[in-house]
Design an enzyme around this catalytic site. Structure first.
Site, PDB file in Angstrom:
ATOM      1  N   HIS A   1      -8.302  -4.926  -0.011  1.00 13.61           N
ATOM      2  CA  HIS A   1      -6.962  -4.350   0.120  1.00 13.61           C
ATOM      3  C   HIS A   1      -6.230  -4.869   1.361  1.00 13.61           C
ATOM      4  CE1 HIS A   1      -3.782  -1.486  -0.382  1.00 13.61           C
ATOM      5  NE2 HIS A   1      -4.028  -0.908   0.775  1.00 13.61           N
TER       6      HIS A   1
ATOM      7  N   SER B   1       0.844  -1.200   0.000  1.00 10.10           N
ATOM      8  CA  SER B   1       0.000   0.000   0.000  1.00 10.10           C
ATOM      9  C   SER B   1       0.883   1.256   0.000  1.00 10.10           C
ATOM     10  CB  SER B   1      -0.928  -0.068   1.210  1.00 10.10           C
ATOM     11  OG  SER B   1      -1.958   0.853   1.097  1.00 10.10           O
TER      12      SER B   1
ATOM     13  N   ARG C   1     -11.646   7.390   9.587  1.00 10.41           N
ATOM     14  CA  ARG C   1     -11.192   6.004   9.696  1.00 10.41           C
ATOM     15  C   ARG C   1     -12.268   5.028   9.193  1.00 10.41           C
ATOM     16  NH1 ARG C   1      -6.677   3.061   9.408  1.00 10.41           N
ATOM     17  NH2 ARG C   1      -6.648   1.290  10.810  1.00 10.41           N
TER      18      ARG C   1
ATOM     19  N   ASP D   1      -8.931  -6.433  -4.257  1.00  6.81           N
ATOM     20  CA  ASP D   1      -8.466  -5.096  -3.840  1.00  6.81           C
ATOM     21  C   ASP D   1      -8.981  -4.071  -4.843  1.00  6.81           C
ATOM     22  OD1 ASP D   1      -7.123  -2.795  -3.132  1.00  6.81           O
ATOM     23  OD2 ASP D   1      -5.129  -3.706  -3.102  1.00  6.81           O
TER      24      ASP D   1
END
Lengths: 382, 382
Positions: A353, A155, A224, A320
């Site tokens: 992901h 990532s 978040r 992902d």
């Protein structure tokens, strides 16, 4: 202790500070800079077994092990890093540092600004992935390592690996890039901007000056929650939560939480605000958004990379959708076009992901094999 | 006027109020209820040419035409509804009403609560798709239509169509369901919950009592930004924005907007708060989240649907990741299992969930053909 079996065991966060200002891509300077880091395993005598792990958006230097015998939670990649594991600490000297602009010990917006003795807040300069890598390089030099056997990351960590390879190619023997991208897509920028808006519109954010008062916890929590959705997948959310209700047998017919998936997001949001600084999230997401290894400025770097002999392993995951496989394929294409040695694998995974952080025998075997196949760094090759 | 060519031209929002309380799925009652609606074309003498269009999350009754000769913007499905168009107003009598809990003329949280003369706010009861359909049924009865030739809708509109067909099967000759689902997925619930959190944590929201003060515009704007991302696709965002900068030639190296995609989302958010009520978004997203035609309570409805002879056209879009094709296939499967006549098409489109609202010759032809193939509703068949 039982939990230390197959673990690096007790670890310690160390700090390295360099006084000379770091010149940033923006043209600004910052200094002194402290980098928090941890190391695992032993550096061999010719310093040829060092592996740098680059953490993702909200990670830290604590990649494996425990801070104390009471510590319930190991580092974030405990399943991959340790004795006999994919990244074998019996063989390799593993380094992981908290990124510049972070909030886990390295200099970031919550650190003290030497100019006024107060937290930087928005006086912290906007940094890029290249700036983050430049600060990491200072640490590697401090550890007297001239060339890294491998740089590994997923990532945002993968972006750092790509930048290491293209910006400092002669310091990188090999590179492993998981679930990452050559450039941040419009979709990924869009989610980051919504997360940032959620933070800066929390009244407690107070233009970044909240360190002596109430924190913008609600804004950060919502940011978040958004992030968490993008780390999962439709399929994994269906499997994990479906339409199951949270602590009730019937719909509430009010505006409160009804479903487990809502409760999960609330929990993840609340947990995050205890450990993360809202300003750091603003800066790190901006660094991600600015990342584009295909921009005209970067062409020269890729030219230098050609001559480095750096070898690559690129891994993507089928579900992902934040950094989909086609983006990993673009990395492969660019590297191959430059005549580099690239291995690529798309791993079948339902979990989105997040897959790159979850235990995977396939990934473990692939990384073990990749590291084993790399010739040790020879001094004369540097 | 030129713009009225191929358009239904001037239209007018009408209102129908029923006094008797509507019994809701929650067990609560609400009344009187006003439904804002518009009609296009002419109802034939045997009232067999009526088509009900159900709008999506933030739509309204203004499906086609203009409110005045100065009106710059036509209704939301102008490309589909009009003389000689896919839903031909020369042939059909088209009805579209604003949903219960909306804010475009129908009774919703911003309407006056007859109990205290103030806006309902959170005293408005939580409504379901079934409640929305029950209110629409009152309108259809008021228009003295016993059976609808067709009920058509996309997204949340598609859920209403499914509910019409299963709850009131003998009133529905045929049904067109675009980009929709049998049940709201965990992923879709997750996005809705983040949008709701964004609203309820805006200090101006004030527990839903904001009608005489500042509106929770920032929270609503962020909610809309989140929604907009889910209506597009990775591919369409890449094509539409890529990494193009907004009004600058270089990155700003500050925390402001850099990219066009950010600017677009800000614009969409700001535009939305001028036309939509935050509480309505809370209630309508909750209605969507509660929608599950596969829950045990619904089995009986599907049994009745079997005998209705209702014919279905189900359409999905390749790049729609909010209600992906597999969810449309589930609708097809359930209907076919019940022996119903179902046509299905997945349309190749890059533009994500929004595709169902965009001009498409393929969809137009498909709807024209589907409507033409349906025998007119016969009185004796009712």
């Amino acid at each position: 202790m039982a939990k230390f079996k197959n673990s690096v065991g007790l670890t310690e966060k160390k700090k390295f500070t360099f006084e000379e200002p770091l010149c940033l891509e923006s043209g600004e300077e910052i200094g002194p800079v402290t980098i928090a880091y941890e190391t695992f395993g032993k550096l061999n005598t010719d310093k040829s077994n060092a592996i740098l792990i680059c953490h993702a958006l909200t990670g830290d230097s604590h990649v494996a092990g425990y801070y104390s015998s009471d510590d319930l939670k190991p580092g974030w990649w405990e399943t991959m890093v340790g004795p006999g594991k994919g990244i074998d600490t019996n063989k390799y000297f593993v380094i992981c540092s908290n990124i510049l602009s972070g909030c886990m010990g390295s200099t970031g917006p919550s650190s003290t600004n030497p100019k006024n003795g107060k937290p930087y807040g928005l006086d912290f300069p906007v940094v890029t992935i290249q700036d983050i890598v430049k600060a990491q390089k200072k640490l590697i030099e401090h550890l007297q390592i001239e060339k890294l056997l491998c740089v590994i990351g997923g990532s945002l960590g993968g972006m750092q690996v790509l930048k290491w390879a293209s910006f400092l190619p002669h310091m990188v023997g090999s590179a492993v890039i998981l679930a990452s991208t050559l450039r941040h897509s419009a979709l990924a920028i869009a989610f980051n901007e919504v997360a940032r808006q959620s933070i800066v519109n929390d009244p407690n954010w107070n233009n970044g000056h909240y360190y002596d008062g109430q924190k913008p916890s609600i804004g950060l929590s919502i940011a978040r929650m958004i992030g968490h959705i993008t780390y999962l997948s439709d399929e994994s959310m269906r499997q994990k939560f479906g339409r199951r209700l949270q602590g009730k047998t019937d719909l509430s017919f009010d505006l409160d939480v009804d479903f487990q998936v809502e409760s999960y997001l609330h929990y993840q949001g609340a947990k995050f605000v205890d450990r993360f600084d809202a300003n750091s999230l603003l800066y790190i997401t901006k660094a991600a958004d600015y990342f584009d290894l295909t921009s005209p400025n970067e062409i020269e770097s890729l030219d230098i990379l050609k001559e480095s002999g750096t070898k690559f392993l690129i891994v993507s995951y089928t579900s992902d959708w934040l950094y989909p496989t086609y983006q990993s394929r673009s990395i492969v294409k660019v590297l191959k076009k430059n005549g580099l040695d690239v291995s690529f694998c798309e791993i079948e995974a339902d979990c989105g992901h997040d897959a790159f952080l979850l235990p995977s025998e396939k990934l473990t075997n692939m990384i073990t094999g990749f590291l084993r196949a790399r010739p040790k760094v020879k001094k004369d090759a540097i």
